[in-house]
Design an enzyme around this catalytic site. Sequence first.
Site, PDB file in Angstrom:
ATOM      1  N   LYS A   1     -27.758 -11.019 -64.855  1.00  0.00           N
ATOM      2  CA  LYS A   1     -28.108 -10.260 -63.820  1.00  0.00           C
ATOM      3  C   LYS A   1     -29.194  -9.372 -64.290  1.00  0.00           C
ATOM      4  O   LYS A   1     -30.198  -9.230 -63.429  1.00  0.00           O
ATOM      5  CB  LYS A   1     -26.961  -9.802 -62.843  1.00  0.00           C
ATOM      6  CG  LYS A   1     -27.403  -8.783 -61.658  1.00  0.00           C
ATOM      7  CD  LYS A   1     -27.264  -7.338 -62.097  1.00  0.00           C
ATOM      8  CE  LYS A   1     -25.814  -7.183 -62.596  1.00  0.00           C
ATOM      9  NZ  LYS A   1     -25.725  -5.592 -62.604  1.00  0.00           N
TER      10      LYS A   1
ATOM     11  N   LYS B   1     -32.375   1.730 -67.204  1.00  0.00           N
ATOM     12  CA  LYS B   1     -31.207   0.690 -67.295  1.00  0.00           C
ATOM     13  C   LYS B   1     -31.700  -0.829 -67.926  1.00  0.00           C
ATOM     14  O   LYS B   1     -31.140  -1.377 -68.672  1.00  0.00           O
ATOM     15  CB  LYS B   1     -30.233   0.504 -66.070  1.00  0.00           C
ATOM     16  CG  LYS B   1     -28.949  -0.185 -66.547  1.00  0.00           C
ATOM     17  CD  LYS B   1     -28.173   0.041 -67.462  1.00  0.00           C
ATOM     18  CE  LYS B   1     -27.013  -0.829 -68.044  1.00  0.00           C
ATOM     19  NZ  LYS B   1     -25.969  -1.149 -67.206  1.00  0.00           N
TER      20      LYS B   1
ATOM     21  N   SER C   1     -25.484  -1.371 -61.728  1.00  0.00           N
ATOM     22  CA  SER C   1     -26.777  -1.780 -62.425  1.00  0.00           C
ATOM     23  C   SER C   1     -27.723  -2.723 -61.493  1.00  0.00           C
ATOM     24  O   SER C   1     -27.087  -3.982 -61.527  1.00  0.00           O
ATOM     25  CB  SER C   1     -26.665  -2.254 -63.768  1.00  0.00           C
ATOM     26  OG  SER C   1     -26.345  -1.216 -64.557  1.00  0.00           O
TER      27      SER C   1
END
Length: 290
Positions: free
Chosen positions: A235, A167, A92
């Site tokens: 993140k 995502k 990701s």
Amino acid sequence: MKIGFIGVGIMGAPMAGHLLAAGHELAIYGRSKRPVALGAATFCLNSREVTEKSDTIILMLPNTPDVETALFGADGVAEGLTPGKLVVDMSSISPVATKAFAAKLADLGCDFVDAPVSGGEVGAKQATLSIMAGGGAEAFARARPLFELMGKNITHVGDAGAGQVAKIANQMIVALNIGAVAEALVFASRAGADPAKVREALMGGFATSRVLEVHGERMIARTFDPGFRIELHQKDLNNALESARQMGLALPATATGQQLFSACVAQGGAGWDHSALVRAIEVMGAHEIT
């Protein structure tokens, strides 16, 4: 098939294990020791060696710089590629960087698919991951049989980078849902109700969700071992907020979710499961769920 798998940690190891169990020939590389469950795989010294032994190379790494190093650094994937190989990044990471990586690999004559996943460690172990893919139709068709060994809900979202966009959207929703569940359970506990019973009641109504089911239980039981680490969710939200900044788009609730994660990190919680966001709510309210 001859498959290479780079990154065999909490998520990568069980994902690679499903490929091995299906009879594929597997070459692996990771920073830690070879997982016991992957004993039949060939353990390589670096990403280049993995690539040389494989026709399809899968990456499952923590962050954008890790993927860039694995692909284009010294002894990286690019050094072992020959035209016609397929590279699949299931990490990701930044959608902007993903598009750049795809272009570089296309120049080397190789197909590329970005295919981040949702479902966490449980989904990886049970092969029930949701897989969001970006890339050309032919490249996706090549990768799909492998995706079907690792997941259930498999969607070709669009061109390279589109999987990463999906995502990020997923992670925004999950973070805000965790925050909502945390606030609700802290409220219930502070008001004198049994939070476990409140959760049970909510599971039968419109407020039900996978987060309420799994992470609500974690919050009540105080089980904050990952799972999915707060630093990794941070993140993902950083990627959301940076992409939004570039587009001139406001994401106020996502920014608040990121601040709550930062409050947990300030308490030493970078490695906590993301359900531990509840601790930030508890500190602000001076009340811990009991």
